[in-house]
Structures are given as structure tokens and as C-alpha cells.
Design a protein around this motif. Sequence first.
Motif, PDB file in Angstrom:
ATOM      1  N   GLY A  29       0.430  -0.908   0.099  1.00 54.88           N
ATOM      2  CA  GLY A  29       0.138   0.233  -0.133  1.00 54.88           C
ATOM      3  C   GLY A  29       0.998   0.948   0.366  1.00 54.88           C
ATOM      4  O   GLY A  29       0.719   1.741   1.077  1.00 54.88           O
ATOM      5  N   ILE A  99     -12.080   5.982  -1.431  1.00 51.94           N
ATOM      6  CA  ILE A  99     -10.943   5.513  -1.051  1.00 51.94           C
ATOM      7  C   ILE A  99      -9.972   6.370  -1.881  1.00 51.94           C
ATOM      8  O   ILE A  99     -10.049   6.035  -3.646  1.00 51.94           O
ATOM      9  N   GLY A 105      -2.605   7.210  -2.179  1.00 58.86           N
ATOM     10  CA  GLY A 105      -3.278   7.393  -1.069  1.00 58.86           C
ATOM     11  C   GLY A 105      -3.943   7.981  -1.101  1.00 58.86           C
ATOM     12  O   GLY A 105      -4.633   9.212  -1.960  1.00 58.86           O
ATOM     13  N   SER A 107      -4.309  10.642   0.353  1.00 58.46           N
ATOM     14  CA  SER A 107      -3.578  12.180   0.313  1.00 58.46           C
ATOM     15  C   SER A 107      -3.611  12.662  -1.834  1.00 58.46           C
ATOM     16  O   SER A 107      -2.986  13.862  -1.505  1.00 58.46           O
ATOM     17  N   ASN A 110      -7.772  14.426  -0.950  1.00 56.37           N
ATOM     18  CA  ASN A 110      -8.276  14.713  -0.138  1.00 56.37           C
ATOM     19  C   ASN A 110      -8.653  15.937   0.150  1.00 56.37           C
ATOM     20  O   ASN A 110      -8.289  16.592  -0.810  1.00 56.37           O
ATOM     21  N   GLY A 111      -9.249  16.474   1.285  1.00 61.76           N
ATOM     22  CA  GLY A 111      -9.248  17.795   0.958  1.00 61.76           C
ATOM     23  C   GLY A 111      -8.017  18.388   1.726  1.00 61.76           C
ATOM     24  O   GLY A 111      -7.982  20.395   1.660  1.00 61.76           O
ATOM     25  N   THR A 241      -1.266  -2.752  -8.978  1.00 66.17           N
ATOM     26  CA  THR A 241      -0.283  -4.340  -8.175  1.00 66.17           C
ATOM     27  C   THR A 241      -1.222  -4.482  -7.281  1.00 66.17           C
ATOM     28  O   THR A 241      -0.931  -3.484  -6.369  1.00 66.17           O
ATOM     29  N   CYS A 560      -3.402   4.584   9.012  1.00 65.83           N
ATOM     30  CA  CYS A 560      -5.124   4.040  10.047  1.00 65.83           C
ATOM     31  C   CYS A 560      -5.842   3.298  10.623  1.00 65.83           C
ATOM     32  O   CYS A 560      -6.714   3.916  11.886  1.00 65.83           O
ATOM     33  N   HIS A 570      -8.858  15.389  11.312  1.00 64.85           N
ATOM     34  CA  HIS A 570      -9.104  14.708  10.789  1.00 64.85           C
ATOM     35  C   HIS A 570      -7.336  13.592  10.491  1.00 64.85           C
ATOM     36  O   HIS A 570      -6.337  14.046  11.006  1.00 64.85           O
ATOM     37  N   PRO A 571      -7.695  12.474   9.635  1.00 62.11           N
ATOM     38  CA  PRO A 571      -6.726  11.159   9.657  1.00 62.11           C
ATOM     39  C   PRO A 571      -5.245  11.868   9.125  1.00 62.11           C
ATOM     40  O   PRO A 571      -4.669  11.185   9.479  1.00 62.11           O
TER      41      PRO A 571
HETATM   42  C1  LIG Z   1     -12.403  12.417  -0.700  1.00 63.23           C
HETATM   43  C2  LIG Z   1     -11.583  12.162   0.857  1.00 63.23           C
HETATM   44  C3  LIG Z   1     -11.005  13.430   1.111  1.00 63.23           C
HETATM   45  C4  LIG Z   1     -10.416  13.623   2.927  1.00 63.23           C
HETATM   46  N1  LIG Z   1      -9.968  14.471   3.419  1.00 63.23           N
HETATM   47  C5  LIG Z   1      -9.672  14.532   4.479  1.00 63.23           C
HETATM   48  C6  LIG Z   1      -8.781  15.722   4.961  1.00 63.23           C
HETATM   49  O1  LIG Z   1      -8.757  17.166   3.863  1.00 63.23           O
HETATM   50  N2  LIG Z   1      -8.136  16.111   5.694  1.00 63.23           N
HETATM   51  C7  LIG Z   1      -7.559  14.699   6.341  1.00 63.23           C
HETATM   52  O2  LIG Z   1      -6.960  14.810   6.602  1.00 63.23           O
HETATM   53  N3  LIG Z   1      -8.149  13.199   5.929  1.00 63.23           N
HETATM   54  C8  LIG Z   1      -8.862  13.504   4.908  1.00 63.23           C
HETATM   55  N4  LIG Z   1      -9.081  12.005   4.342  1.00 63.23           N
HETATM   56  C9  LIG Z   1      -9.012  10.556   5.563  1.00 63.23           C
HETATM   57  C10 LIG Z   1      -7.762  11.086   4.505  1.00 63.23           C
HETATM   58  O3  LIG Z   1      -7.270  10.927   3.450  1.00 63.23           O
HETATM   59  C11 LIG Z   1      -7.133   9.298   4.914  1.00 63.23           C
HETATM   60  O4  LIG Z   1      -7.786   9.395   6.314  1.00 63.23           O
HETATM   61  C12 LIG Z   1      -5.545   9.173   4.380  1.00 63.23           C
HETATM   62  O5  LIG Z   1      -5.194   9.564   3.589  1.00 63.23           O
HETATM   63  C13 LIG Z   1      -5.470   7.135   4.775  1.00 63.23           C
HETATM   64  O6  LIG Z   1      -4.260   7.026   4.854  1.00 63.23           O
HETATM   65  P1  LIG Z   1      -3.774   5.414   4.622  1.00 63.23           P
HETATM   66  O7  LIG Z   1      -2.049   5.384   4.626  1.00 63.23           O
HETATM   67  O8  LIG Z   1      -3.987   4.960   5.934  1.00 63.23           O
HETATM   68  O9  LIG Z   1      -4.691   4.870   3.647  1.00 63.23           O
HETATM   69  P2  LIG Z   1      -4.145   5.241   2.461  1.00 63.23           P
HETATM   70  O10 LIG Z   1      -4.252   6.521   2.436  1.00 63.23           O
HETATM   71  O11 LIG Z   1      -6.123   4.608   2.181  1.00 63.23           O
HETATM   72  O12 LIG Z   1      -3.573   4.396   2.095  1.00 63.23           O
HETATM   73  C14 LIG Z   1      -3.868   3.102   1.613  1.00 63.23           C
HETATM   74  C15 LIG Z   1      -2.859   2.425   0.031  1.00 63.23           C
HETATM   75  O13 LIG Z   1      -3.330   1.339   0.120  1.00 63.23           O
HETATM   76  C16 LIG Z   1      -3.032   1.062  -1.634  1.00 63.23           C
HETATM   77  N5  LIG Z   1      -4.086  -0.842  -1.180  1.00 63.23           N
HETATM   78  C17 LIG Z   1      -4.946  -0.909  -0.714  1.00 63.23           C
HETATM   79  N6  LIG Z   1      -4.778  -2.446  -0.613  1.00 63.23           N
HETATM   80  C18 LIG Z   1      -4.662  -2.829  -1.741  1.00 63.23           C
HETATM   81  C19 LIG Z   1      -3.865  -3.857  -1.989  1.00 63.23           C
HETATM   82  N7  LIG Z   1      -4.836  -5.473  -1.458  1.00 63.23           N
HETATM   83  N8  LIG Z   1      -2.783  -3.964  -2.225  1.00 63.23           N
HETATM   84  C20 LIG Z   1      -1.835  -3.068  -2.684  1.00 63.23           C
HETATM   85  N9  LIG Z   1      -2.306  -1.642  -2.327  1.00 63.23           N
HETATM   86  C21 LIG Z   1      -2.913  -1.539  -1.729  1.00 63.23           C
HETATM   87  C22 LIG Z   1      -4.800   2.188  -1.973  1.00 63.23           C
HETATM   88  O14 LIG Z   1      -4.863   1.644  -3.565  1.00 63.23           O
HETATM   89  C23 LIG Z   1      -3.992   3.094  -1.021  1.00 63.23           C
HETATM   90  O15 LIG Z   1      -3.684   3.990  -1.669  1.00 63.23           O
HETATM   91  C24 LIG Z   1     -10.331  12.459   3.329  1.00 63.23           C
HETATM   92  C25 LIG Z   1     -10.525  11.195   2.448  1.00 63.23           C
HETATM   93  C26 LIG Z   1     -11.050  11.228   1.201  1.00 63.23           C
HETATM   94  C27 LIG Z   1     -11.681   9.968   0.612  1.00 63.23           C
END
Ligand SMILES: Cc1cc2nc3c(=O)[nH]c(=O)nc-3n(C[C@H](O)[C@H](O)[C@H](O)COP(=O)(O)OP(=O)(O)OC[C@H]3O[C@@H](n4cnc5c(N)ncnc54)[C@H](O)[C@@H]3O)c2cc1C
Length: 593
Positions: A29, A99, A105, A107, A110-111, A241, A560, A570-571
Motif C-alpha cells: 500500500g 478511497i 492514497g 492524500s 482528499n480535502g 499491482t 489509520c 482529520h486523520p
Molecule cells: C475524499 C476524501 C477527502 C478526505 N479529506 C481529508 C482531509 O482533508 N484531511 C485529512 O486529514 N483526511 C482526509 N481524508 C482522509 C485521509 O485521506 C485518510 O484517512 C488517509 O489518507 C488514510 O491514510 P492511510 O495511509 O491509512 O491509507 P490510504 O491513504 O488510503 O492508503 C492505502 C493505500 O493502500 C492501497 N491498497 C489497498 N489495498 C491494497 C492491496 N490489496 N494491494 C496493494 N495496495 C493496496 C490503496 O490503493 C491506497 O493507496 C479524506 C479522504 C477522502 C477519501
Amino acid sequence: MWPFTNYPAHKAQDIGQLSDPIFDFIIVGGGTAGCCLASRLSEDPNVSVLLIERGPVSNDWQAHVPVLSANIYRPGAPAAIFPMSPLTHANDRVVQAVIGEGLGGGSLINGQIYTRGIADYNKWKDMGRTNWGYDALEPYFVKSENALSQPPSSFRGKDGLWLNQTFPTPFFETQRRVAEAAKKLGIPHISDINSPHAPAVCLATVDLTITPSAHRHSTFEAFLPLKVAQTRKNLTLCTDTLVTGLKFSADANSGAESLKAIGVYFEDTHLNNLSQRFCASASREVILCAGAIGTPQILMLSGVGPKNHLLDLKLAVVKDLPGVGSYLKDHIGIPVSYEVPMHESVNCLKNSIPRALVEVAKYLLYGGGLLSIPVVPSTIYLRSSLLGESMEITETTPRDVDARNPDNIPDIEVMYFAHRANEGEHSALDRVGVFSLLTVVAQPKSFGSVRLASPDPHARAQIDLGYFSNPDDWVVARKAVRFALRLGQEVRTQGHPFKDLVVPESDDNASIDEFIRQNLRTTYHYTSTCRMAPEDDPRPGVVDDELKVHGINGLRVSDCSIFPDILSAHPMAGAVVVAEKCADLIKKAHGIH
Ligand SMILES: Cc1cc2nc3c(=O)[nH]c(=O)nc-3n(C[C@H](O)[C@H](O)[C@H](O)COP(=O)(O)OP(=O)(O)OC[C@H]3O[C@@H](n4cnc5c(N)ncnc54)[C@H](O)[C@@H]3O)c2cc1C
């Protein structure tokens, strides 16, 4: 890196067909947390790192323009949008999960709101999570960021890779009016929402991950820019992938003691063909950064999760971990919207070609105008218990608003912005000038779950948000909506045009509850599906305080999903701090510099 450069990312076949694809670390990821972690681990040239991302390298021109890149419905947006389970406490409404999928991902789309939360981490500490209180994490916040607008201080970073800035001058008169109204209701204005010294009840223009030239600064651009990707020979990036499961050194019958993650299975995201399924080995560790939906999905596909659910799907149980996917949290969003003159709304971009052309010109000439503006420039945080009958903040003592005290964590957020705030691709609301107050239950007690819809790794997970499964959330939600309505009333009292558009029919509880059921939406803040907590916690945990999966060697989670509870903030900033800390934990464990 922009525009039109050849970012050096491999495809599944490139890695799968290597004679011996073995790496020290495999990160699954390349999202918000994954990009940061890959960057940190590959700082040591002697350490080999493979990062596998389901989505593409999303680097077209729109990906860089703040207001356009946040449009999840634009063609080619790196976003997965799919229906979740009907909400049983909200008329069985089906809302869509969103998502970010691509290097960066969430970022990427998102907002861009960069909020840390302060007392939230002290709450984690009070829950028993050693070295996860705010003071322990502050150095990682400072390390990761370059807070362009904030003065130098011990708590804001100036040398980090990830840029943020704030936009203190309102773009619209309505913004200024709402801020005035909030002040009248007892909400103080502050200049830095991420200061540990700021009051826990406040209004601020938020920090946003935007560069000085008004480009989105995703974690992909911050931590894995072209130069890093091209020059680090020890870092292999693999996009488009899908990781389909984990490889273990012992099978289910060999006993948990010897269970170790030694690699991952993967294939092209766009194929579903067993003959094209590959395997790569990790000599040291596999780290899951697939987000709060993807990480539990991969664990369950690999036989790690609630035993009965795995058996129902006829999956071999490698490790019974009931906490996997079981305590999903999300902020409950309830939009209230008003009609304002068209020139006071971002909707003017869609409704006036001349205005749109002027704004494009402004953006291209000097990085200004409506295209450069953040989706949500300002926000209000407050605590429902401090709201009096008339929806004004009652008198507070410094103790009531000490931002470090977990008793003071805000349970209501009200974001305000100049367009509609309800879900969906098209809406009649796009044809008039709209200003919205998005009220949020920021500390929901309700939780839902992530389960496998099918053993097919390409199938989307089944997500139940569980909104209002705990009835206490109604009390906060009603107050949040009433506070927003009071704000609206105050703006009108100032003589500003603010016509009811999406508001409850009347002020009684039944009307407000029905309004909430009909309008609630996800805020996309999914967390806590692989909680950092002991295995025998009343809400069983998945990882320990070093982010290691219980009972499985060589496997950590860093995203997260590990949040012991959702932040009021916000996360995204929290995801990066988890990655920064995870990198340190791994480096220490393996003697890496
Ligand atoms: C529209 C929107 C607006 C938002 N606005 C805000 C904001 O303004 N401020 C804020 O703080 N948060 C915001 N968020 C939330 C924030 O973006 C997320 O909480 C944060 O980016 C999550 O980070 P993460 O690293 O946990 O997961 P992610 O950033 O979701 O990363 C997970 C990655 O893993 C990959 N993945 C998943 N499954 C697999 C697999 N089987 N094989 C390979 N890759 C895989 C995905 O494609 C993704 O790229 C928003 C989210 C969205 C969707």
C-alpha cells in the motif's frame, strides 16, 4: 516532476518475473502512510525496499490543482467509489465508500486539511498505549512537516518534506460572515489549530497540504518525488499491482509460535488470472499500509481475522484475531446548506464560462484565484457539553479548554465551505450559489466493521459504518445540527443573504433526527479496523505498541487502521505520524540508520 515525466514505477510482471524477488522489507500500500514509510526505510542504501500499490502513478495536470484534484468524480481520478452496507439506523440508506487509490492514497484526492489532534493521543496513552501520547509523537509531527505559514516554534516543523500552509484571507464574504457569527456564539478565533497551546474550542483557517505555487502536496510528492524514485536504487516501486495475500513460513497447523510473514502474493490490479499471480519474499518484515479498509481485507484474505467469518468463507484460519476489521470508526457528517449569490460560491466555476476562464487564467498566471482554494478553508471545533440552550458556548475556564486534556476532546466539528456538502456526482444544488456547514460527530461511540464480501481479492470489502449503533451519538448529532442552524440564523441577522436550502423542517427532535437520517454522509475518515490494543482487550486489538501483529512474526501494520480510537482531527496527519514512528521502530529493531 510535473508535467509529463516518466516516473520509474514497475508493474507486477516486472517484479514477478525476476528470478528471485527478495527484499529486506515489503510495504503493502503506497498510500498516505506507505509513501512516507517507504521513503524513510530506503534512506539507508543498504536496505532494499519494495513498495506495492494497487493504483497508478496519478500525475496528470488536474492532480496538482487543489480544487480539481479533490473532485473524486473527475475522469481518471485515482479513487475507488463503491456502495457500503445499508445503514440500519438511517432508513437503510446506502452511502458510498471513497478511497484514494494510487501512489499517495487518500492524500491524492482528499480535502488537504492538515489537523493533528492533540489530546486524542493523550487519550491513546490513557488507554495504555506506551509512547503514543502527544509529547512522544510531537517530534514526528515536527519532523515530517514544513509548516510554511506558521512562525518557528518547538511544535511546528520547518525542515520537513511535507508542505502545508494556511489561507487566512477569506475568498468569500460569506466566510467572513460565518466567522463573525461563530465569534458571537462564543467561539474564539485562533491562528494555529495545531498548536498544543490553542484552546480546544476554536475556529481557525486550517493548514492545508498545498505548495507555495498552489499545487496539492500529496505524500507521494512529498516523500517519493521523482528524484528519490530515480536515485534510490534500493527502492523498488510497483504500481497497478494488487496484493492478494500474505505468505507465511508455517501453515495453520504448525502452531502460532513459529508463524512468520515471509512475503506477499500479488498480481496486476486489472487482471484476475491465477497464472499471473506472483510472489515476492521479505527477508526482514512485511508492513501493511493498505489503509483502514485494505489492511483488514488483506489480513482476512490471508487467513488472519475473526475465525467464524473466515470459516464461513471457507478460508483456512492461520490466526484467529477477532479484532481484524471489527471496530471501524468514521466521523458522521451531516450537511446543512444555504443559498447565497452565485459569485459567493465555487459553483460559479460550473455556471459561468467567462468566470471559469478568468479563474483558470489567474491560476496559471500567479497560482491564485478559485482553482487554488482549498475545499475547506476553515473549521470550528467545539464540545457539545459546553453548548447552552441557545446554542452558544457557555462560560469556560482555561481548564475546560486545555487542548491536552482528553476530557476536552471536541465532539463536534463544523467545516464551512462554498459549495454543497452532500454526496453524489450531480445535484440540482450545483446550479445555484451554495454555502454549506458540514457538521460532524467527531467522537462517535458507534462503530461498524469491515468484512470480506468474497474470498476473491478483487472484490470490494463489505463495509458497515454502523452509524448510530450507539444511541448516544444522536444527542451530539442533534446539537451539532442545531449549532449550525444557529450560525446560519446569526449570519442572516447580520443582513447577509443566506437562504435555507438543505435544513430540517422544524426544530423538534423528530424533524432533526429525520433530517439527519436523510442527509448523513461519510467523511471518509475510516480508522481503527486493526486497533493497537492487547489481544485480550475488551475490544480485541490486532497490533501491539510496536505495531507488530499479535502472534505473527515479521508483520506490522502502519496506517489509520491501527488508531486505538478515531481522532477528533482529520486523520491524514495522524497516518503520517504513525508511519514516521513505525520507521523509527523498524530502524531500531534492525539496527538501520
Ligand atoms: C475524499 C476524501 C477527502 C478526505 N479529506 C481529508 C482531509 O482533508 N484531511 C485529512 O486529514 N483526511 C482526509 N481524508 C482522509 C485521509 O485521506 C485518510 O484517512 C488517509 O489518507 C488514510 O491514510 P492511510 O495511509 O491509512 O491509507 P490510504 O491513504 O488510503 O492508503 C492505502 C493505500 O493502500 C492501497 N491498497 C489497498 N489495498 C491494497 C492491496 N490489496 N494491494 C496493494 N495496495 C493496496 C490503496 O490503493 C491506497 O493507496 C479524506 C479522504 C477522502 C477519501
